[in-house]
Design a protein around this motif. Structure first.
Motif, PDB file in Angstrom:
ATOM      1  N   LYS A   1      35.434  37.487  42.434  1.00 53.74           N
ATOM      2  CA  LYS A   1      35.020  38.120  43.694  1.00 53.74           C
ATOM      3  C   LYS A   1      34.905  37.091  44.807  1.00 53.74           C
ATOM      4  N   GLN A   2      34.281  35.952  44.493  1.00 53.79           N
ATOM      5  CA  GLN A   2      34.084  34.911  45.497  1.00 53.79           C
ATOM      6  C   GLN A   2      35.391  34.280  45.941  1.00 53.79           C
ATOM      7  N   ASN A   3      36.402  34.308  45.059  1.00 51.71           N
ATOM      8  CA  ASN A   3      37.685  33.672  45.369  1.00 51.71           C
ATOM      9  C   ASN A   3      38.787  34.690  45.652  1.00 51.71           C
ATOM     10  N   SER A   4      38.371  35.928  45.899  1.00 50.86           N
ATOM     11  CA  SER A   4      39.306  37.003  46.284  1.00 50.86           C
ATOM     12  C   SER A   4      40.460  37.153  45.288  1.00 50.86           C
ATOM     13  N   ILE A   5      40.133  37.092  44.000  1.00 56.85           N
ATOM     14  CA  ILE A   5      41.134  37.287  42.953  1.00 56.85           C
ATOM     15  C   ILE A   5      41.091  38.754  42.524  1.00 56.85           C
ATOM     16  N   SER A   6      42.139  39.476  42.790  1.00 55.95           N
ATOM     17  CA  SER A   6      42.176  40.889  42.408  1.00 55.95           C
ATOM     18  C   SER A   6      42.743  41.034  40.995  1.00 55.95           C
ATOM     19  N   TYR A   7      42.262  42.044  40.283  1.00 57.71           N
ATOM     20  CA  TYR A   7      42.719  42.271  38.907  1.00 57.71           C
ATOM     21  C   TYR A   7      42.451  43.716  38.514  1.00 57.71           C
ATOM     22  N   GLU A   8      43.202  44.198  37.541  1.00 56.87           N
ATOM     23  CA  GLU A   8      43.069  45.583  37.101  1.00 56.87           C
ATOM     24  C   GLU A   8      42.068  45.727  35.956  1.00 56.87           C
ATOM     25  N   ASN A   9      42.072  44.757  35.049  1.00 55.95           N
ATOM     26  CA  ASN A   9      41.158  44.789  33.912  1.00 55.95           C
ATOM     27  C   ASN A   9      40.931  43.351  33.435  1.00 55.95           C
ATOM     28  N   MET A  10      40.129  43.181  32.388  1.00 59.69           N
ATOM     29  CA  MET A  10      39.788  41.839  31.940  1.00 59.69           C
ATOM     30  C   MET A  10      41.001  41.082  31.409  1.00 59.69           C
ATOM     31  N   ASP A  11      41.892  41.763  30.707  1.00 65.41           N
ATOM     32  CA  ASP A  11      43.119  41.112  30.234  1.00 65.41           C
ATOM     33  C   ASP A  11      43.912  40.548  31.405  1.00 65.41           C
ATOM     34  N   ASP A  12      43.991  41.344  32.462  1.00 66.50           N
ATOM     35  CA  ASP A  12      44.722  40.914  33.657  1.00 66.50           C
ATOM     36  C   ASP A  12      44.061  39.697  34.293  1.00 66.50           C
ATOM     37  N   LEU A  13      42.728  39.729  34.392  1.00 68.53           N
ATOM     38  CA  LEU A  13      41.991  38.612  35.001  1.00 68.53           C
ATOM     39  C   LEU A  13      42.183  37.320  34.204  1.00 68.53           C
ATOM     40  N   LEU A  14      42.118  37.426  32.868  1.00 67.63           N
ATOM     41  CA  LEU A  14      42.219  36.230  32.025  1.00 67.63           C
ATOM     42  C   LEU A  14      43.615  35.608  32.077  1.00 67.63           C
ATOM     43  N   GLY A  15      44.594  36.378  32.516  1.00 64.24           N
ATOM     44  CA  GLY A  15      45.939  35.846  32.619  1.00 64.24           C
ATOM     45  C   GLY A  15      46.241  35.199  33.955  1.00 64.24           C
ATOM     46  N   LYS A  16      45.314  35.320  34.925  1.00 66.40           N
ATOM     47  CA  LYS A  16      45.538  34.753  36.252  1.00 66.40           C
ATOM     48  C   LYS A  16      45.568  33.223  36.170  1.00 66.40           C
ATOM     49  N   GLU A  17      46.483  32.630  36.920  1.00 62.52           N
ATOM     50  CA  GLU A  17      46.641  31.176  36.895  1.00 62.52           C
ATOM     51  C   GLU A  17      45.350  30.456  37.279  1.00 62.52           C
ATOM     52  N   ALA A  18      44.646  31.002  38.277  1.00 62.29           N
ATOM     53  CA  ALA A  18      43.407  30.360  38.739  1.00 62.29           C
ATOM     54  C   ALA A  18      42.353  30.329  37.633  1.00 62.29           C
ATOM     55  N   ILE A  19      42.305  31.382  36.829  1.00 64.62           N
ATOM     56  CA  ILE A  19      41.318  31.455  35.744  1.00 64.62           C
ATOM     57  C   ILE A  19      41.706  30.495  34.626  1.00 64.62           C
ATOM     58  N   VAL A  20      42.984  30.472  34.271  1.00 67.28           N
ATOM     59  CA  VAL A  20      43.448  29.552  33.227  1.00 67.28           C
ATOM     60  C   VAL A  20      43.181  28.113  33.654  1.00 67.28           C
ATOM     61  N   ASN A  21      43.428  27.810  34.909  1.00 63.87           N
ATOM     62  CA  ASN A  21      43.179  26.457  35.424  1.00 63.87           C
ATOM     63  C   ASN A  21      41.692  26.106  35.387  1.00 63.87           C
ATOM     64  N   LEU A  22      40.856  27.109  35.669  1.00 67.36           N
ATOM     65  CA  LEU A  22      39.408  26.896  35.628  1.00 67.36           C
ATOM     66  C   LEU A  22      38.961  26.454  34.240  1.00 67.36           C
ATOM     67  N   PHE A  23      39.471  27.123  33.207  1.00 71.73           N
ATOM     68  CA  PHE A  23      39.090  26.782  31.837  1.00 71.73           C
ATOM     69  C   PHE A  23      39.774  25.515  31.352  1.00 71.73           C
ATOM     70  N   SER A  24      40.950  25.233  31.869  1.00 73.60           N
ATOM     71  CA  SER A  24      41.616  23.965  31.533  1.00 73.60           C
ATOM     72  C   SER A  24      40.771  22.799  32.023  1.00 73.60           C
ATOM     73  N   LYS A  25      40.283  22.922  33.230  1.00 72.05           N
ATOM     74  CA  LYS A  25      39.437  21.876  33.804  1.00 72.05           C
ATOM     75  C   LYS A  25      38.144  21.736  33.008  1.00 72.05           C
ATOM     76  N   GLU A  26      37.568  22.864  32.604  1.00 76.26           N
ATOM     77  CA  GLU A  26      36.306  22.845  31.862  1.00 76.26           C
ATOM     78  C   GLU A  26      36.478  22.209  30.478  1.00 76.26           C
ATOM     79  N   THR A  27      37.550  22.562  29.784  1.00 74.92           N
ATOM     80  CA  THR A  27      37.762  21.990  28.441  1.00 74.92           C
ATOM     81  C   THR A  27      38.058  20.495  28.521  1.00 74.92           C
ATOM     82  N   ARG A  28      38.789  20.082  29.546  1.00 70.05           N
ATOM     83  CA  ARG A  28      39.066  18.648  29.710  1.00 70.05           C
ATOM     84  C   ARG A  28      37.774  17.893  29.992  1.00 70.05           C
TER      85      ARG A  28
END
Length: 625
Positions: A543-570
């Motif tokens: 919501k804060q980053n204006s990322i639109s999505y249809e459902n949770m599967d869709d959200l988890l596939g967004k590049e911004a979300i994947v990058n967020l978790f990549s940064k966190e795991t690193r």
């Protein structure tokens, strides 16, 4: 602190508590009749009457010493009444998790040869009716709640709890002498309960815990922890698990403490505000959720608010470690500005929390201690009744499960040559002893009698010298026990390196973005993870980053979300050895739950179930490895 009355059996504990309190209005238990009503308290004289009625009914139904009586129920007052009645007639309590499907309930009922089956709600009654005809030893089902579907109570073998209590009251004069005789003939070596291991693999095994097993553990717990008449415990962990049974039930009443039942696990936060407990017994999951919620709120606050919070946490940690003087003044300010809100959310009267059932991440424990909410962490197994070690109040050391309790000996057995390299008895505190890691062993009066009708499994668990093999890996550090992981959870990578996933997973749980995580990588060149995100935090981020999505599967596939978790795991992996680092992951749209089969009823991860269920994702991670 000694127990409030003397006793050698659970029945004797009950009898002596009644004798002490029956002429007073001392509260024994309390429950909520409905969500909108306040807590209703039950005095010890009322407990005596209810237990006597149920015990008389059991005798009338020819329940003999050593017979098995099963309970399938959430934590509630009736559970305690039935248990104390079972103990009074010398029978054996067979506890069944409410989350188990009918087929597993049937297995336990048949394996234990249970004679009578107490169930709580209509949902549980439905399971009992489904399996009744397949359980030849089962004679009767007794429902706590009146079922909404009347067809259920048309079954001749189904009785209502209120009905059998009334019948028990009428039977009391005829059963009185027999009940006295039964109580008198209960011995410490008699089996008190069968607790079926929830198990991450295979069929459950019924651990036979004797009166002596449980009583010795209750008394040792009182030697280590102060529990008194002014205490009030909020009960919500399953009573069919030995942690809650011994720690949140028998040990509490043995100190004269009151037990308030939460409506459910989901209402604990609200019930803490209503019950105002002084003691809460929990698994780490509760503390992880509170910690992540507080951390998320702080990070969403202003820079000034974050600075004040971090200052308060630093002051709290100094105070916890014994610094006084100016720190005492600062601590009072920190309490007023920051920590008072957290204290209020836990009911305002917390003396201490007790954590067990799984490892508590040290960072989370340190946070609570710094906030002035003491967590006493302990360790044990169902098969050890359950406590083997625990931290003492005021001597808490995060990252360890404390000192060995009185009467018990804990040993460390080296994994490669099975040599016992260190051992500590509860009466000894060799604070200088630090050992290398190995399998944790237990020997003492808390060691179960064995597994019900399973000598082979018993011999695998308890060796000829009386050592019970826990399957856990740990070591002594300055005389305290530190848990590493389960032997069977150990991952061996492609290079032959041994990796224990538990500590890695505990570290990642402190991330505000991660709710659950399982490390994978058996026979692979690197470690990876299956991650269940904190969905609320993720949705706020979108919501804060204006990322639109249809459902949770869709959200988890967004590049911004994947990058967020990549940064966190690193970021987190920087703290790990090269062969432990998480180098890839997959995000899951659903949390692991008991109902969907990924967690045991005590919220431990079923790794094999998860690896099977998400095998396609694991295969995808390592397809090019």
């Amino acid at each position: 602190m000694p127990t409030i009355v003397a006793f050698e059996t659970i029945s004797e504990l009950f009898e002596n508590l009644v004798a002490k309190y029956e002429k007073s209005d001392k509260t024994a238990f309390a429950f909520k009749p409905s969500a909108d009503e306040p807590y209703k308290t039950i005095t010890w004289s009322e407990v005596r009457d209810d237990v006597t009625a149920v015990a008389s009914y059991l005798l009338q139904q020819d329940v003999r010493k050593g017979d098995r009586v099963a309970i399938l129920s959430e934590n509630r007052y009736e559970w305690a009444v039935v248990d104390l009645a079972i103990q009074s007639v010398g029978a054996i309590n067979v506890s069944v998790y409410t989350t188990l499907p009918a087929a597993q309930c049937e297995y336990i009922l048949k394996n234990s040869e249970s004679k009578i089956f107490f169930v709580s709600t209509g949902i549980q009654l439905k399971k009992a009716i489904e399996v009744f005809d397949n359980c030849e030893d089962l004679k009767q089902v007794i429902a706590f709640d009146e079922p909404k579907v009347q067809d259920y109570i048309e079954k001749e073998y189904v009785k209502l709890f209120d009905t059998i209590c009334t019948a028990g009251i009428k039977a009391e004069p005829q059963q009185s002498e027999k009940l006295k005789s039964r109580k008198k003939n209960i011995k410490p070596e008699d089996v008190a309960t069968l607790i079926y291991t929830s198990g991450t693999t295979g069929k459950p095994k019924g651990a036979m815990l004797t009166q002596r097993n449980i009583v010795s553990n209750v008394k040792a717990a009182h030697d280590a922890i102060s529990i008194g008449e002014s205490d009030r415990c909020l009960s919500f962990l399953p009573l069919c698990h030995s942690f809650e049974r011994t720690g949140g039930y028998y040990a509490m009443i043995a100190g004269g403490a009151e037990i308030y039942y939460a409506e459910s696990v989901d209402t604990v936060a609200r019930n803490m505000l209503e019950a105002h407990p002084t003691i809460v017994v929990s698994v780490p999951r509760l503390f992880e959720k509170i910690y992540n919620l507080v951390k998320k709120n702080v990070e969403e606050g202003s820079a000034i608010q974050q600075s004040i919070f971090n200052w308060a946490l630093n002051v709290g940690e100094k105070y916890w470690h014994g610094k006084r003087g100016l720190v005492s003044i600062q601590k009072a300010i920190a309490d007023k500005l920051v920590f008072s809100k957290l204290h209020d959310r836990t009911g305002g009267n917390i003396h201490f929390f007790v954590s067990g059932g799984a490892a508590l991440p040290a960072e989370i424990g340190t946070f609570f201690m710094s906030a002035g909410l003491n967590i006493i962490e302990g360790y044990g197994l169902t098969e050890t009744s359950p406590v083997m070690c625990c931290n003492r109040y005021g001597e808490e050391k995060m990252g360890t499960v404390g000192k060995v309790i009185n009467g018990v000996t804990v040993g460390i057995q080296r994994l490669d040559d099975n040599k016992i390299i260190a051992q500590i008895s509860g009466e000894d505190y060799p604070t200088e002893l630090t050992s290398e890691p190995g399998e944790i062993l237990n020997r003492g009066p808390n060691t179960m009698k064995g597994y019900w009708k399973n000598d082979e499994a018993t011999q695998e668990m308890i060796d000829e010298d009386g050592w019970l093999h826990t399957g856990d890996v740990g070591r002594f550090v300055d005389g305290r026990l530190e848990i590493t992981d389960r032997i069977k959870h150990m991952i061996v990578n492609a290079g032959g390196k041994n990796i224990y996933p538990g500590p890695i997973e505990d570290m990642f749980k402190t991330s505000k973005w991660i709710d659950q995580l399982v490390v994978v990588g058996e026979k692979q060149p690197y470690m990876a993870a299956l991650i269940v995100p904190d969905f609320e935090a993720l949705e706020n981020y979108a919501k804060q980053n204006s990322i639109s999505y249809e459902n949770m599967d869709d959200l988890l596939g967004k590049e911004a979300i994947v990058n967020l978790f990549s940064k966190e795991t690193r970021s987190f992996s920087k703290e790990l050895a090269s062969h432990e680092k998480i180098r890839d992951f997959r995000l899951l749209p659903n949390e692991f739950t008991v109902e969907t089969g990924e967690l045991t009823p005590t919220l431990k991860v079923k790794r094999r179930v998860i690896e099977d269920k998400y095998g396609h994702l694991i295969e995808d991670i390592f397809k090019d490895a």
